[in-house]
Design a protein around this motif. Structure first.
Motif, PDB file in Angstrom:
ATOM      1  N   ALA A  74      -3.199  -1.449  -5.347  1.00  0.00           N
ATOM      2  CA  ALA A  74      -2.252  -2.249  -4.748  1.00  0.00           C
ATOM      3  C   ALA A  74      -3.361  -3.569  -4.258  1.00  0.00           C
TER       4      ALA A  74
ATOM      5  N   ALA B 291       0.937  -1.020  -0.093  1.00  0.00           N
ATOM      6  CA  ALA B 291       0.058  -0.062  -0.088  1.00  0.00           C
ATOM      7  C   ALA B 291       0.848   1.340   0.004  1.00  0.00           C
TER       8      ALA B 291
ATOM      9  N   CYS C  97       2.337   1.674  -3.434  1.00  0.00           N
ATOM     10  CA  CYS C  97       1.310   2.184  -4.385  1.00  0.00           C
ATOM     11  C   CYS C  97       1.075   3.508  -4.231  1.00  0.00           C
ATOM     12  N   GLU C  98       1.075   4.111  -2.880  1.00  0.00           N
ATOM     13  CA  GLU C  98       0.581   5.490  -2.798  1.00  0.00           C
ATOM     14  C   GLU C  98       1.829   6.394  -3.433  1.00  0.00           C
TER      15      GLU C  98
END
Ligand code: F6P
Length: 360
Positions: A279, A263, A266-267
């Motif tokens: 994600a 995560a 992904c961010e």
């Protein structure tokens, strides 16, 4: 020296596809050699609490070759040397009880199927006079002294299939999809599934990453027309100068739980590339279900070899794969260590040569 007449078998630690294939091989091989097998339930609990064991015959293991999980109850991570009893009593040492029960049950040896934690416990019992042969099990493939552990191939096969599916949806939306896979402190699953699934970036614990480098590679793909990307992240991967991502810190009797890095990556990649990102965490799906044919065969070879070693009275060892052979390694040489991806592993170089970035 008295003959081997009765042996116990238990499974410990997290489950891995192929546990039942080992149990089946142990039972059938022992039975054909005139040795009785006692299945101990719920890992070492089967040697702590009376009544949690049963004789296993070929009839009992018919049809379990292809089953995930374990037919021996649960594979809890309980350690008899530091056993959580109840909130009022806290942690107690039950190791003496295990040794007593082993003798009371008339066992001559024990097959312990487990990962590093379970094999370390097994070694302690072996040192206390309980003759043990260990069988290495983990989807993480991080046990020292064996080229392969059963469970790894099944986990990689599942993750590869998942990456294949994510490819089509990533392409259809021109997105970056970040896939977090298991593996603890080693990048074996991420590397193998990443390469098999054709990932563009693979982030592993052995190579701390710089997301700028990853983003640069993904932007480059955009420039030549591949407007989607797949990033595979091992749960134990971490940024240069940064820390592991934890879901839960270690506490009495419990190991730390890794997770959450997918995560975060992904961010950050959304900000760095300006692209839409998603994600996906594959989690325990990688450990469930039927073993692949490779894992069934490896598990069967391990189980058969474990009984052969017991009949030869070779104890305090772990069966191990050293292709093309199955060999015995002293438990003392393999426990308490982690087999990580070596820097000179050919698959790392092959992947880099293909253009895969590791963020280094
Ligand atoms: O060791 C196998 C493994 O699946 C690791 O890859 C993962 O970090 C861990 O076990 C998960 O543990 P649990 O099943 O306790 O969540």
């Amino acid at each position: 020296m008295a003959d081997i007449k009765r042996i116990g078998v238990l499974t410990g630690g997290g489950d891995a596809p192929g546990l039942n294939a080992v149990i089946r091989a142990v039972v059938k091989t022992a039975y054909n050699a005139g040795v009785e097998v006692i299945g101990l339930e719920d890992s070492f609990d089967g040697l702590i609490e009376p009544g949690r064991s049963r004789t296993l015959t070929p009839r009992d293991v018919t049809g379990i070759l292809r089953l995930g999980g374990t037919v021996l109850g649960t594979t809890n991570r309980g350690n008899p040397f530091a056993y959580p009893v109840s909130t009022s009593e806290g942690i107690r040492d039950y190791s003496e009880r295990v040794v007593e029960m082993f003798h009371k049950m008339g066992l001559d040896a024990l097959v312990v199927i487990g990962g590093d934690g379970t094999l370390a416990i097994a070694q302690q019992f072996n040192d206390r006079g309980v003759p043990i042969v260990g069988v290495p099990k983990t989807i993480d493939n991080d046990i020292v002294g064996t080229t392969n552990c059963f469970g790894f191939d099944s986990a990689v096969a599942f993750a590869t299939d998942a990456i294949d599916r994510l490819h089509t949806t990533a392409e259809a939306h021109r997105r970056i999809i970040v896939v977090e896979v298991m593996g603890r402190y080693a990048g074996w699953i991420a590397l193998h599934a990443g390469v098999a699934g054709g990932a563009d970036a693979i982030l592993i614990p052995e190579i701390p990453f710089d997301l700028e480098a990853v983003a640069a590679r993904l932007r480059d793909r955009d420039r030549w027309g591949a407007r989607f990307s797949i990033v595979v992240v091992a749960e134990g991967a971490f940024p240069k100068g940064g820390k592991l991502s934890l879901l839960q810190a270690a506490s009495d009797g419990h190991v730390e739980r890794l997770g959450g890095i997918g995560a975060r990556v992904c961010e950050a990649l959304a900000t760095l590339t300006g692209k839409e990102t998603r994600a996906v965490v594959l989690g325990h799906l990688q450990r469930g279900g039927a073993p692949t044919s490779f894992d069934r065969t490896l598990a069967t070879r391990f189980g058969g070899k474990a009984v052969e070693l017991i009949l030869n009275r070779q104890f305090g060892v772990m069966v191990a794969s050293a292709p093309p052979d199955i060999v015995a390694r002293p438990l003392s040489e393999v426990t308490g260590k982690t087999k990580t991806v070596p820097p000179d592993y050919d698959l790392l170089h092959t992947a880099k040569a293909l253009g895969v970035t590791f963020g280094d």
